[in-house]
Write a protein that holds these residues in place. Structure first.
Motif, short mmCIF file in Angstrom:
data_model
loop_
_atom_site.label_atom_id
_atom_site.label_comp_id
_atom_site.label_asym_id
_atom_site.label_seq_id
_atom_site.Cartn_x
_atom_site.Cartn_y
_atom_site.Cartn_z
N ASP A 188 0.80 -1.22 0.00
CA ASP A 188 0.00 0.00 0.00
C ASP A 188 0.83 1.27 0.00
N TYR A 189 2.04 1.21 0.50
CA TYR A 189 2.92 2.40 0.56
C TYR A 189 4.27 2.07 -0.06
N PRO A 190 4.27 1.81 -1.39
CA PRO A 190 5.50 1.31 -2.02
C PRO A 190 6.69 2.27 -1.87
N ASN A 191 6.42 3.56 -1.70
CA ASN A 191 7.55 4.50 -1.67
C ASN A 191 8.12 4.76 -0.28
N GLU A 192 7.44 4.30 0.76
CA GLU A 192 7.91 4.59 2.12
C GLU A 192 8.76 3.42 2.61
N ASP A 193 9.96 3.31 2.09
CA ASP A 193 10.75 2.12 2.47
C ASP A 193 11.05 2.08 3.96
N TRP A 194 11.15 3.25 4.59
CA TRP A 194 11.40 3.29 6.05
C TRP A 194 10.25 2.63 6.83
N LEU A 195 9.03 2.73 6.26
CA LEU A 195 7.87 2.15 6.94
C LEU A 195 7.85 0.62 6.76
N HIS A 196 8.36 0.15 5.62
CA HIS A 196 8.47 -1.31 5.42
C HIS A 196 9.43 -1.88 6.47
N LEU A 197 10.56 -1.19 6.62
CA LEU A 197 11.56 -1.68 7.57
C LEU A 197 11.04 -1.58 9.01
N THR A 198 10.31 -0.52 9.29
CA THR A 198 9.71 -0.38 10.62
C THR A 198 8.80 -1.57 10.89
N GLY A 199 8.03 -1.98 9.88
CA GLY A 199 7.17 -3.16 10.01
C GLY A 199 7.99 -4.40 10.34
N LEU A 200 9.09 -4.56 9.66
CA LEU A 200 9.91 -5.75 9.86
C LEU A 200 10.50 -5.80 11.27
N ILE A 201 10.88 -4.66 11.81
CA ILE A 201 11.64 -4.69 13.07
C ILE A 201 10.82 -4.33 14.31
N HIS A 202 9.57 -3.91 14.14
CA HIS A 202 8.87 -3.30 15.28
C HIS A 202 8.78 -4.23 16.50
N ASP A 203 8.75 -5.54 16.28
CA ASP A 203 8.60 -6.46 17.40
C ASP A 203 9.90 -7.17 17.79
N LEU A 204 11.02 -6.74 17.23
CA LEU A 204 12.28 -7.45 17.50
C LEU A 204 12.66 -7.42 18.98
N GLY A 205 12.13 -6.45 19.71
CA GLY A 205 12.42 -6.38 21.15
C GLY A 205 11.96 -7.62 21.91
N LYS A 206 11.13 -8.43 21.27
CA LYS A 206 10.67 -9.66 21.94
C LYS A 206 11.82 -10.65 22.15
N VAL A 207 12.96 -10.32 21.60
CA VAL A 207 14.14 -11.14 21.82
C VAL A 207 14.53 -11.17 23.31
N LEU A 208 13.94 -10.28 24.08
CA LEU A 208 14.15 -10.29 25.54
C LEU A 208 13.71 -11.62 26.16
N LEU A 209 12.90 -12.37 25.44
CA LEU A 209 12.46 -13.69 25.93
C LEU A 209 13.58 -14.72 25.83
N HIS A 210 14.59 -14.41 25.04
CA HIS A 210 15.65 -15.37 24.75
C HIS A 210 16.62 -15.52 25.93
N PRO A 211 17.14 -16.73 26.16
CA PRO A 211 18.08 -16.94 27.27
C PRO A 211 19.27 -15.97 27.27
N SER A 212 19.77 -15.57 26.11
CA SER A 212 20.92 -14.64 26.15
C SER A 212 20.53 -13.25 26.63
N PHE A 213 19.24 -13.01 26.81
CA PHE A 213 18.79 -11.74 27.36
C PHE A 213 18.20 -11.92 28.76
N GLY A 214 18.50 -13.06 29.35
CA GLY A 214 17.99 -13.32 30.69
C GLY A 214 16.63 -13.98 30.67
#
Ligand SMILES: O[C@H]1[C@H](O)[C@@H](O)[C@H](O)[C@@H](O)[C@H]1O
Ligand SMILES: [Fe+2]
Ligand SMILES: [Fe+2]
Length: 304
Positions: free
Chosen positions: A126-152
């Motif tokens: 829907d927003y082919p020209n807003e590449d920053w928004l595509h990347l935001t979509g890809l990374i927005h939940d990466l903080g869930k890595v806090l569940l991983h053993p290397s993050f305690g």
């Protein structure tokens, strides 16, 4: 060195069109079909509907609301803000998330990587020209890595779920609000008024949010000097703040920049929420595109 980041322009007309659409779930949103029901046959974000997940989700929010206190958030921000745990690229982090399922989510029981790509790809259409928004979509939940053993291996209640300010009264619009009665801050007169420790228009940047994947990923992006525009960073930081972007609570704490950024967050939210489905994305096919975006907006390796 200060890097000047261009702020994306948002035509007002576009926003209005999108907002209209929200009223009728069946209308197309610039091409994206907003589904009526989630993959369990229920309306999205129905926290009371009887379903396989209802009880565990409610249990999740009970623990979350009891434990997210002002002091807890302060400690977590200080500790995890050091970013001294892991060094890895953005893509490596996407892969780490493969094994986790979010226990707070009534609409999704797929591994997280699916959700990241579904969100990003739906925005891209829907927003082919807003590449920053595509990347935001890809990374927005990466903080869930806090569940991983290397993050305690933090418990789910300290990583996922909707977020809300601490240090002022918990708004009634927050999911399963009743469980705040078991949170010690609920009885602390410094924290339980409309403004609490904050003031009118102080800006969300000065407000402490319950600790979880949003604030953590924002810290990671900012400290690693991502060149994403401020709207992208804002989306990452507040995408779980439904009391604000859905219910309009806490607007008295926003400043002018927040008001501008909130327009993009509202657009983003539709893709974050309604793209959740059982339709799989071909990871290998889209990977080169996302790697090129990561290269544009992030360093090769990041501190986490
Ligand atoms: O259950 C979901 C999930 O954890 C999302 O990642 C978060 O952004 C939402 O706000 C939450 O309600
Ligand atoms: Fe999220
Ligand atoms: Fe999400």
């Amino acid at each position: 060195m200060t890097v000047l980041v261009e702020q994306p322009e948002l035509e007002l007309e576009v926003v209005e069109k999108k907002v209209d659409v929200e009223e009728n779930e069946l209308l197309l949103d610039g091409g994206f079909v907003v589904p009526e029901t989630n993959s369990f046959g229920q309306t999205f974000r129905d926290y009371n509907a009887e379903s396989e997940r209802q009880m565990s989700v409610e249990q999740f929010y009970r623990t979350n609301h009891i434990n997210q206190t002002y002091d807890f958030v302060k400690r977590m921000r200080e500790d995890y803000g050091k970013l001294n745990r892991v060094e890895m690229s953005i893509w490596e982090c996407c892969e780490l998330l493969n094994e986790f399922v979010d226990e707070s989510d009534p609409d999704l029981d797929e591994p997280q990587i699916e959700h990241l790509l579904q969100t990003a790809e739906a925005i891209r259409k829907d927003y082919p020209n807003e590449d920053w928004l595509h990347l935001t979509g890809l990374i927005h939940d990466l903080g869930k890595v806090l569940l991983h053993p290397s993050f305690g291996a933090l418990p789910q209640w300290a990583v996922v779920g909707d977020t809300f300010p601490v240090g002022c009264a918990f708004d009634e619009s927050i999911v399963h609000h009743k469980y705040f009665k078991e949170n010690p801050d609920y009885y602390n007169s410094a924290y339980n008024t409309k403004y609490g420790v904050y003031s009118e228009g102080c800006g969300l940047n000065n407000v402490m949010m319950s600790w979880g994947h949003d604030d953590y990923m924002y810290l990671v992006a900012k400290e690693n000097k991502s060149t994403l525009p401020s709207a992208g960073l804002f989306i990452i930081r507040y995408h779980s703040f439904y009391a604000l972007h859905r219910a309009g609570a806490y607007e008295h704490l926003m400043n002018e920049e927040d008001v501008e950024n909130l327009k993009w967050l509202k657009i983003f939210n539709k893709y974050d929420l309604y793209s959740k489905s059982k339709v799989r994305i071909d990871v290998e096919k889209v990977k080169p595109y996302y790697l090129s975006l990561i290269k544009k907006y992030f360093p090769e390796k990041l501190k986490w």
